[in-house]
Design a protein around this motif. Structure first.
Motif, PDB file in Angstrom:
ATOM      1  N   LYS A   1       0.856  -1.186   0.000  1.00 12.69           N
ATOM      2  CA  LYS A   1       0.000   0.000   0.000  1.00 12.69           C
ATOM      3  C   LYS A   1       0.891   1.234   0.000  1.00 12.69           C
ATOM      4  CE  LYS A   1      -4.115   1.726   0.088  1.00 12.69           C
ATOM      5  NZ  LYS A   1      -5.013   2.208   1.111  1.00 12.69           N
ATOM      6  N   ASN A   2       0.356   2.334  -0.509  1.00 11.92           N
ATOM      7  CA  ASN A   2       1.072   3.598  -0.366  1.00 11.92           C
ATOM      8  C   ASN A   2       1.243   3.921   1.113  1.00 11.92           C
ATOM      9  OD1 ASN A   2       0.797   4.011  -3.137  1.00 11.92           O
ATOM     10  ND2 ASN A   2      -1.046   5.249  -2.891  1.00 11.92           N
TER      11      ASN A   2
ATOM     12  N   PRO B   1       8.719   3.608  -6.794  1.00 10.36           N
ATOM     13  CA  PRO B   1       9.471   3.729  -8.052  1.00 10.36           C
ATOM     14  C   PRO B   1       9.095   5.017  -8.789  1.00 10.36           C
ATOM     15  CG  PRO B   1       8.438   1.554  -7.864  1.00 10.36           C
ATOM     16  CD  PRO B   1       7.961   2.353  -6.698  1.00 10.36           C
TER      17      PRO B   1
ATOM     18  N   GLN C   1       3.013   8.408  -6.553  1.00  7.85           N
ATOM     19  CA  GLN C   1       1.630   7.982  -6.778  1.00  7.85           C
ATOM     20  C   GLN C   1       0.952   8.888  -7.812  1.00  7.85           C
ATOM     21  OE1 GLN C   1      -0.740   8.901  -3.429  1.00  7.85           O
ATOM     22  NE2 GLN C   1      -2.613   7.999  -4.227  1.00  7.85           N
ATOM     23  N   GLY C   2       0.387   8.280  -8.852  1.00  9.61           N
ATOM     24  CA  GLY C   2      -0.390   9.037  -9.820  1.00  9.61           C
ATOM     25  C   GLY C   2       0.444   9.780 -10.851  1.00  9.61           C
ATOM     26  N   ASP C   3       1.781   9.628 -10.794  1.00  7.58           N
ATOM     27  CA  ASP C   3       2.617  10.289 -11.791  1.00  7.58           C
ATOM     28  C   ASP C   3       2.381   9.641 -13.159  1.00  7.58           C
ATOM     29  OD1 ASP C   3       4.765  12.219 -10.460  1.00  7.58           O
ATOM     30  OD2 ASP C   3       5.364  11.814 -12.523  1.00  7.58           O
ATOM     31  N   LEU C   4       2.888  10.290 -14.202  1.00  7.49           N
ATOM     32  CA  LEU C   4       2.523   9.870 -15.560  1.00  7.49           C
ATOM     33  C   LEU C   4       2.721   8.378 -15.839  1.00  7.49           C
ATOM     34  CD1 LEU C   4       3.384  12.631 -18.159  1.00  7.49           C
ATOM     35  CD2 LEU C   4       1.169  11.771 -17.402  1.00  7.49           C
ATOM     36  N   ARG C   5       3.797   7.769 -15.411  1.00 13.27           N
ATOM     37  CA  ARG C   5       4.024   6.371 -15.745  1.00 13.27           C
ATOM     38  C   ARG C   5       3.609   5.408 -14.626  1.00 13.27           C
ATOM     39  NH1 ARG C   5       7.537   5.291 -19.966  1.00 13.27           N
ATOM     40  NH2 ARG C   5       8.013   7.133 -21.169  1.00 13.27           N
ATOM     41  N   ASP C   6       3.130   5.937 -13.532  1.00 18.25           N
ATOM     42  CA  ASP C   6       2.732   5.074 -12.413  1.00 18.25           C
ATOM     43  C   ASP C   6       1.560   4.191 -12.837  1.00 18.25           C
ATOM     44  OD1 ASP C   6       2.533   3.998  -9.826  1.00 18.25           O
ATOM     45  OD2 ASP C   6       1.034   5.493  -9.256  1.00 18.25           O
ATOM     46  N   GLY C   7       1.631   2.916 -12.487  1.00 19.55           N
ATOM     47  CA  GLY C   7       0.573   1.999 -12.890  1.00 19.55           C
ATOM     48  C   GLY C   7      -0.261   1.475 -11.740  1.00 19.55           C
ATOM     49  N   ASP C   8      -0.019   1.945 -10.527  1.00 20.53           N
ATOM     50  CA  ASP C   8      -0.719   1.384  -9.366  1.00 20.53           C
ATOM     51  C   ASP C   8      -0.931   2.507  -8.343  1.00 20.53           C
ATOM     52  OD1 ASP C   8      -1.769  -0.152  -7.352  1.00 20.53           O
ATOM     53  OD2 ASP C   8      -0.066  -1.535  -7.193  1.00 20.53           O
TER      54      ASP C   8
ATOM     55  N   HIS D   1      -2.845   3.101  -5.816  1.00 20.55           N
ATOM     56  CA  HIS D   1      -2.904   2.817  -4.387  1.00 20.55           C
ATOM     57  C   HIS D   1      -1.713   1.985  -3.921  1.00 20.55           C
ATOM     58  CE1 HIS D   1      -7.076   3.586  -5.676  1.00 20.55           C
ATOM     59  NE2 HIS D   1      -7.151   4.247  -4.549  1.00 20.55           N
TER      60      HIS D   1
ATOM     61  N   GLN E   1      -0.892  -3.593  -5.536  1.00 23.44           N
ATOM     62  CA  GLN E   1      -0.561  -4.850  -6.229  1.00 23.44           C
ATOM     63  C   GLN E   1       0.933  -4.977  -6.487  1.00 23.44           C
ATOM     64  OE1 GLN E   1      -2.206  -7.744  -7.374  1.00 23.44           O
ATOM     65  NE2 GLN E   1      -3.565  -7.060  -5.748  1.00 23.44           N
ATOM     66  N   GLN E   2       1.728  -4.527  -5.533  1.00 16.98           N
ATOM     67  CA  GLN E   2       3.176  -4.561  -5.742  1.00 16.98           C
ATOM     68  C   GLN E   2       3.867  -5.627  -4.883  1.00 16.98           C
ATOM     69  OE1 GLN E   2       4.511  -2.561  -8.258  1.00 16.98           O
ATOM     70  NE2 GLN E   2       2.321  -2.244  -8.593  1.00 16.98           N
TER      71      GLN E   2
ATOM     72  N   HIS F   1       2.714   6.998 -23.515  1.00 15.54           N
ATOM     73  CA  HIS F   1       3.078   5.919 -22.595  1.00 15.54           C
ATOM     74  C   HIS F   1       2.288   4.661 -22.935  1.00 15.54           C
ATOM     75  CE1 HIS F   1       4.556   3.863 -19.178  1.00 15.54           C
ATOM     76  NE2 HIS F   1       3.424   3.875 -18.512  1.00 15.54           N
TER      77      HIS F   1
ATOM     78  N   ARG G   1       1.192   0.864 -21.814  1.00 17.85           N
ATOM     79  CA  ARG G   1       1.063  -0.131 -20.739  1.00 17.85           C
ATOM     80  C   ARG G   1       0.666  -1.442 -21.388  1.00 17.85           C
ATOM     81  NH1 ARG G   1       0.665   2.890 -15.934  1.00 17.85           N
ATOM     82  NH2 ARG G   1      -0.024   5.036 -16.284  1.00 17.85           N
TER      83      ARG G   1
END
Lengths: 102, 467
Positions: A14-15, A76, A79-86, A88, A91-92, B354, B356
């Protein structure tokens, strides 16, 4: 040997705020928790290796009264940045599930 | 006073709670009701756009029950992080709901509104004085960051809540607040140990999340006494155990033992958890270490651009086995077509593409340890972020057409490589934002960043009064 996912009650991510990601590995049974804690297999270094980080970037804790192991890493990407995929960070945790515990 | 009783109806206002639990809790005669109404967890868009994450009718339902309950007992109602992000737009939105309820229910009370949105000139001044310090990890933060930001809020501590109560407020509606600050101030003011007050607050701010058998979001209570506190959910079916309460300090915290607040650090290393019965847990030994310097954490969001999203899937095993190369070729073609269409009017650096690839590494990106594709189909989400929505939409149209017919060597002739579930094949997302600050300010005092307005509300009339 057992996989961590077979021993834990819950493994979650979780964040912890928008810039950190935190992992909780929680157990039901005190003996199982102690087996994992004392195994030497679930350590700061083991978590760092799974996420490609230097160990110094990993915060790592044994929480005896919660029967839990906890680790936190810098996200990485924020949160919510352009390439972020998760968004919350939920799922990491999958790379932790197959850590082998003697 | 030998006990202070605190009711937290739910973890987030708008997520709900069970009315019978709430009534049971009121029967314990709580000294105040507190509720957290926000978080950064939904993402930067809420702070950036000034919108709430929970629907208006859901917030109104929760707030109505809390307000009626608090007025019936004549106890304070403290709400922090109004409207999710706690900036002025969010505070105003929640105030609108509160006024509507007061009118509909003919309620009268003294209201304090505490603002948390930060003045840009103030932040620049503190930055210039070297009184804005980075946390770790932190993005670059300078005068330009402040200017670019859509909104920056400060996360208030317990002091502004106490000042509002001292000014006679029955209801405190505050902008961005530390979740715990909503609950910790009053017990400390009444003389209870800060370590116990802050630790109880940490558990309360999530409602009944710390129970063993969580069913739905629901109420939680804490009873703080001289050298310990008891936590218990009013619903008799919900159980707390020493382990469940101890484990709660892990949730969404980077460090489970030391939790930073404006005025110090909650220290749980010596906390003891004991079962009272199968529902309640006694906690003792928690400490609070006062900070030498009072700090206020900042949260800010800046606009990145306007986004469109194309969604398509691939089932052809020839394409799947060369997906990385196929995507690289597609990206090249998209850039080339954009250059052809826009010429010098749109440079490559003006927009952001981008890709995915779900079924490969869509969830974890470069952190994904599984390198080979094990799926027989892939979902492709291709995003474009551009300075205007019109441009992003136009580029999404280009993405669709370039992707649809991108050839592979295995087939000769015109192929259609992507399955599109939607028509139009892309979705326009509007403005998108990013978090742009992870820093603290060192103010002169706990109040200067959080101006307060006092009003008296009587049914449908609201009069501003001076503090």
């Amino acid at each position: 040997m057992s996989k961590l996912a077979e021993l834990a009650r819950l493994i979650r991510s979780k964040n912890a705020g928008p810039f950190e990601l935190t992992f909780d590995i929680m157990f039901d049974d005190a003996a199982v928790y102690r087996r994992v804690r004392d195994s030497g297999a679930l350590t700061r270094e083991a978590v760092a290796a799974r996420y490609g980080l230097p160990p110094a970037e990993v915060k790592f804790f044994y929480c005896d009264n919660a029967l839990a192991v906890k680790a936190s890493i810098p996200r990485p990407l924020p949160q919510g940045d352009l390439r972020d995929g998760d968004g919350h960070g939920g799922q990491q945790y999958a790379p932790l599930m197959d850590i082998e515990i003697p | 006073m030998d006990e202070i009783r605190i009711l937290s109806p739910t973890g987030v206002m708008g997520s709900g709670f069970v009315e019978t639990s709430f009534e049971r809790a009121l029967a314990h005669s709580p000294h105040f009701i507190g509720c957290d109404a926000g978080s950064t967890d939904p993402g930067p868009g809420h702070l950036g756009a000034g919108h709430a994450a929970f629907p208006r009718p859901a917030v109104k339902r929760d707030l109505r029950l809390m307000l009626i309950g608090a007025r019936r007992l004549g106890i304070p109602l403290l709400i922090g992080s109004a409207g999710t992000a706690g900036a002025d737009a969010h505070l105003e939105w929640t105030f609108g709901i509160l006024r509507e309820i007061a009118r509909e229910e003919s309620l009268s009370f003294r209201l304090a509104l505490i603002h948390a949105e930060q003045d840009k000139a103030y932040l620049k001044r503190r930055l210039g004085e070297g009184r804005v310090k980075p946390l770790h990890p932190a993005p670059q933060f300078d005068e330009r960051t402040i200017e670019r930001a859509e909104r920056i809020v400060g996360m208030m501590g317990a002091e502004p809540f106490l000042r509002a109560l001292e000014a006679g407020a029955d209801v405190v509606l505050a902008g961005r607040s530390s979740d715990t600050a909503i609950f910790a101030g009053l017990p400390m003011q009444r003389g209870f140990a800060p370590g116990l007050a802050w630790h109880a607050a940490k558990i309360l701010e999530c409602g009944a999340a710390a129970v063993v058998n969580r069913k739905t979001p629901d109420c939680m209570m804490a009873f703080i006494r001289d050298d310990h506190f008891i936590v218990q959910a009013p619903d008799p079916e919900l159980r707390c155990t020493p382990q469940s309460i101890a484990a709660h300090s892990l949730y969404e915290n980077a460090d489970p033992f030391l939790i930073k607040e404006c005025s110090g650090t909650i220290d749980l290393t010596a906390s003891r958890y004991e079962a009272v019965d199968e529902h309640a847990v006694r906690v003792s030994g928690s400490r609070f270490i006062p900070a030498d310097i009072y700090t206020v954490k900042l949260e800010g969001a800046e606009k990145v651009g306007y986004q469109s999203v194309f969604i398509g899937s691939i089932r052809d095993p020839f394409i799947i086995r060369q997906i990385d190369d196929w995507v690289t070729r597609l990206e090249g073609r998209i850039h080339a077509r954009i250059a052809q269409v826009y010429g010098a009017a749109l440079k490559t650096s003006d927009y952001h593409l981008h890709f995915r690839i779900y079924g490969k590494n869509g969830t974890m990106g470069p952190l994904e340890p599984v390198k080979e594709i094990r799926s027989h189909e892939l979902c492709l989400i291709i995003e474009v972020t551009a300075p205007a929505q019109e441009t992003a939409s136009a580029i999404a149209g280009i993405i669709r057409h370039q992707g649809l017919h991108l050839p592979i060597p295995e087939w000769s002739g015109l192929i259609t490589a992507l399955a599109c579930p939607y028509n139009p094949a892309h979705l326009d997302r509007g403005a998108v934002y990013r978090f742009c600050v992870n820093h603290v300010v060192e103010p002169d005092d706990p109040y200067e960043m959080f101006p307060m307005q006092l009003c008296s509300v009587a049914g449908d009339t609201v009069r501003e009064c001076s503090p």
